[in-house]
Design a protein around this motif. Sequence first.
Motif, PDB file in Angstrom:
ATOM      1  N   THR A  57       0.813  -1.210   0.000  1.00  0.00           N
ATOM      2  CA  THR A  57       0.000   0.000   0.000  1.00  0.00           C
ATOM      3  C   THR A  57       0.850   1.265   0.000  1.00  0.00           C
ATOM      4  OG1 THR A  57      -0.156  -0.086   2.404  1.00  0.00           O
ATOM      5  CG2 THR A  57      -1.939  -1.106   1.157  1.00  0.00           C
ATOM      6  N   THR A  58       0.289   2.313  -0.578  1.00  0.00           N
ATOM      7  CA  THR A  58       0.882   3.641  -0.580  1.00  0.00           C
ATOM      8  C   THR A  58      -0.225   4.619  -0.224  1.00  0.00           C
ATOM      9  OG1 THR A  58       2.420   3.027  -2.347  1.00  0.00           O
ATOM     10  CG2 THR A  58       2.052   5.384  -1.977  1.00  0.00           C
ATOM     11  N   TYR A  59       0.098   5.593   0.634  1.00  0.00           N
ATOM     12  CA  TYR A  59      -0.886   6.577   1.067  1.00  0.00           C
ATOM     13  C   TYR A  59      -0.377   7.992   0.850  1.00  0.00           C
ATOM     14  CZ  TYR A  59      -3.343   2.763   3.394  1.00  0.00           C
ATOM     15  OH  TYR A  59      -4.028   1.600   3.663  1.00  0.00           O
ATOM     16  N   GLY A  60      -1.312   8.907   0.567  1.00  0.00           N
ATOM     17  CA  GLY A  60      -0.980  10.303   0.555  1.00  0.00           C
ATOM     18  C   GLY A  60      -0.662  10.787   1.959  1.00  0.00           C
ATOM     19  N   ASP A  61       0.189  11.785   2.062  1.00  0.00           N
ATOM     20  CA  ASP A  61       0.630  12.257   3.386  1.00  0.00           C
ATOM     21  C   ASP A  61      -0.536  12.729   4.246  1.00  0.00           C
ATOM     22  OD1 ASP A  61       3.709  13.783   2.144  1.00  0.00           O
ATOM     23  OD2 ASP A  61       3.258  11.722   2.750  1.00  0.00           O
ATOM     24  N   SER A  62      -1.546  13.329   3.620  1.00  0.00           N
ATOM     25  CA  SER A  62      -2.625  13.929   4.393  1.00  0.00           C
ATOM     26  C   SER A  62      -3.604  12.899   4.956  1.00  0.00           C
ATOM     27  CB  SER A  62      -3.386  14.932   3.525  1.00  0.00           C
ATOM     28  OG  SER A  62      -3.957  14.281   2.402  1.00  0.00           O
ATOM     29  N   VAL A  63      -3.548  11.658   4.488  1.00  0.00           N
ATOM     30  CA  VAL A  63      -4.508  10.656   4.957  1.00  0.00           C
ATOM     31  C   VAL A  63      -3.842   9.503   5.690  1.00  0.00           C
ATOM     32  CG1 VAL A  63      -6.003  11.218   3.011  1.00  0.00           C
ATOM     33  CG2 VAL A  63      -4.519   9.208   2.882  1.00  0.00           C
ATOM     34  N   ARG A  64      -2.526   9.444   5.651  1.00  0.00           N
ATOM     35  CA  ARG A  64      -1.827   8.317   6.269  1.00  0.00           C
ATOM     36  C   ARG A  64      -2.170   8.230   7.753  1.00  0.00           C
ATOM     37  NH1 ARG A  64       2.826   9.646   4.737  1.00  0.00           N
ATOM     38  NH2 ARG A  64       2.789   8.521   2.760  1.00  0.00           N
ATOM     39  N   GLY A  65      -2.542   7.029   8.186  1.00  0.00           N
ATOM     40  CA  GLY A  65      -2.911   6.828   9.587  1.00  0.00           C
ATOM     41  C   GLY A  65      -4.394   6.976   9.853  1.00  0.00           C
ATOM     42  N   ARG A  66      -5.122   7.545   8.900  1.00  0.00           N
ATOM     43  CA  ARG A  66      -6.583   7.713   9.060  1.00  0.00           C
ATOM     44  C   ARG A  66      -7.363   6.865   8.062  1.00  0.00           C
ATOM     45  NH1 ARG A  66      -8.813  12.477   7.890  1.00  0.00           N
ATOM     46  NH2 ARG A  66      -7.189  13.123   6.423  1.00  0.00           N
ATOM     47  N   PHE A  67      -6.804   6.675   6.878  1.00  0.00           N
ATOM     48  CA  PHE A  67      -7.483   5.924   5.820  1.00  0.00           C
ATOM     49  C   PHE A  67      -6.793   4.575   5.621  1.00  0.00           C
ATOM     50  CE2 PHE A  67      -9.234   9.748   3.162  1.00  0.00           C
ATOM     51  CZ  PHE A  67      -9.791  10.276   4.314  1.00  0.00           C
ATOM     52  N   THR A  68      -7.585   3.574   5.206  1.00  0.00           N
ATOM     53  CA  THR A  68      -7.047   2.253   4.923  1.00  0.00           C
ATOM     54  C   THR A  68      -7.638   1.734   3.613  1.00  0.00           C
ATOM     55  OG1 THR A  68      -6.832   1.754   7.282  1.00  0.00           O
ATOM     56  CG2 THR A  68      -6.746  -0.097   5.752  1.00  0.00           C
ATOM     57  N   ILE A  69      -6.768   1.350   2.707  1.00  0.00           N
ATOM     58  CA  ILE A  69      -7.214   0.762   1.443  1.00  0.00           C
ATOM     59  C   ILE A  69      -7.091  -0.750   1.528  1.00  0.00           C
ATOM     60  CG2 ILE A  69      -4.930   0.934   0.357  1.00  0.00           C
ATOM     61  CD1 ILE A  69      -6.384   1.513  -2.303  1.00  0.00           C
ATOM     62  N   SER A  70      -8.041  -1.441   0.912  1.00  0.00           N
ATOM     63  CA  SER A  70      -7.988  -2.895   0.880  1.00  0.00           C
ATOM     64  C   SER A  70      -8.606  -3.371  -0.437  1.00  0.00           C
ATOM     65  CB  SER A  70      -8.720  -3.507   2.074  1.00  0.00           C
ATOM     66  OG  SER A  70     -10.087  -3.129   2.076  1.00  0.00           O
ATOM     67  N   ARG A  71      -8.322  -4.618  -0.762  1.00  0.00           N
ATOM     68  CA  ARG A  71      -8.870  -5.169  -1.992  1.00  0.00           C
ATOM     69  C   ARG A  71      -9.343  -6.595  -1.758  1.00  0.00           C
ATOM     70  NH1 ARG A  71      -4.247  -4.767  -6.304  1.00  0.00           N
ATOM     71  NH2 ARG A  71      -5.544  -6.164  -7.561  1.00  0.00           N
TER      72      ARG A  71
END
Length: 117
Positions: A57-71
Amino acid sequence: QVRLVESGGGLVQPGGSLRLSCAASINIFDIGYMGWYRQAPGKQRELVARISTGATTTYGDSVRGRFTISRDNAKNAVYLQMNSLKPEDTAVYYCTADPRPGWPAYWGQGTQVTVSS
């Protein structure tokens, strides 16, 4: 042809949560990278999160730690769990797909997320 359909957007209060879903018309295991981008009024589209076939996974700096992507490869679906939402998260969120990790080739139509009290 790749078709991506987002759902789950809406209005939420600051601090709240939303879960976005993306249904793909193709076998996402074969596509490589699935992701979420967003575009706020007057701003450029930006990466929110991306996930590889191998679940890297890769996250934008502004959402890291708050958002979670899954598939879920079996369901050809991608999800974005958004917690601790802020007004600045307000945007149209797009599901994306591409064989490579760069700017995506395939985009959904977008779903509106509004964070406001």
